[in-house]
Write a protein that holds these residues in place. Structure first.
Motif: not given
Length: 248
Positions: A13-21, A24-28, A51-64
């Protein structure tokens, strides 16, 4: 399952969350190219939603990344590798697209944070996971606007900081951004290392339940993307540039 077995397997599930993110990053970044390099208007992208879109990407990656630190068998090797690619991206953007140069971007931050936490890991291991989680999250919140000359969060300024702290490229690396500095992707050590540590201590809170309950065997398309997130990050912008050259 013994804890040491966790280091031999992947948590799907961590890999899946990273994959989903990563999707999202590529589209951003595709939208960033369209808006800022090709001049297409998209006010929603430049506003709060973007801004929220960008922050959701970086926050998710850094937490993971912080969460997975203690599962990494070779953190120094990984930290050096990611730091190397951070330098490569800085050099390439400086040559190919100076107006969108990346200095102290996300990869530079990842690599440096992994190396810093590796050095301090024995100290952090002595801190309760709950205590470390709360302190790290608090420090991230109050230092979120450090680059703007203050301790603060979301525009709320708690304490103004002296100008002499914001003086050169070294202070900029740590989060005290010097006047006139520009980077199209800027992730200084502070405040983001505190978010990294939030993920680090979050792992300790849920460690036992992870070892008992997680399924390590199944794999999905998203999890495969997540496993190769570094490669995708490195290659996605050149591929996007090629695509847009063909389109435009």
């Amino acid at each position: 399952m013994p804890e040491k077995e966790l280091h031999k397997k992947r948590i799907i599930w961590l890999d899946e969350l990273r994959g989903l993110t990563i999707i999202s990053m590529v589209f951003y970044h595709a939208m960033w190219d369209i808006v800022f390099l090709y001049g297409r208007q998209a006010m929603w992208y430049k506003g709060t939603f973007g801004f929220i879109w960008q922050q959701s990407i970086c926050i998710t990656f850094i937490l993971i990344s912080g969460f997975c630190f203690q599962m990494d068998k070779h953190p120094v090797k990984r930290g050096l590798l990611i730091s190397f690619w951070g330098i490569v991206i800085s050099v390439v953007t400086a040559i190919v697209e100076p107006s969108a140069i990346i200095i102290f971007g996300i990869l530079t931050f990842y690599g440096a944070s992994i190396l810093i936490v590796t050095l301090l890991n024995k100290l952090f291991c002595k801190i309760s996971s709950y205590t470390g989680f709360i302190i790290s999250l608090f420090l991230f919140i109050i230092t979120r606007d450090l680059s703007q000359g203050c301790l603060g969060f979301a525009g709320i300024r708690f304490l103004e900081l002296p100008d002499y702290l914001y003086s050169n490229i070294i202070t900029t690396f740590w989060g005290f951004m010097e006047p006139g500095f520009y980077s199209s992707d800027y992730f200084p050590i502070i405040p983001w290392i505190f978010l990294f540590l939030t993920g680090y201590f979050f792992y300790g809170i849920f460690q036992k339940s992870l070892l008992r309950n997680l399924d390590f065997k199944r794999g999905t398309f998203l999890s495969e993307l997540g496993k190769h997130s570094l490669v995708i990050y490195i290659l996605h912008q050149p591929l996007l540039s090629l695509l847009f050259m063909l389109i435009y």
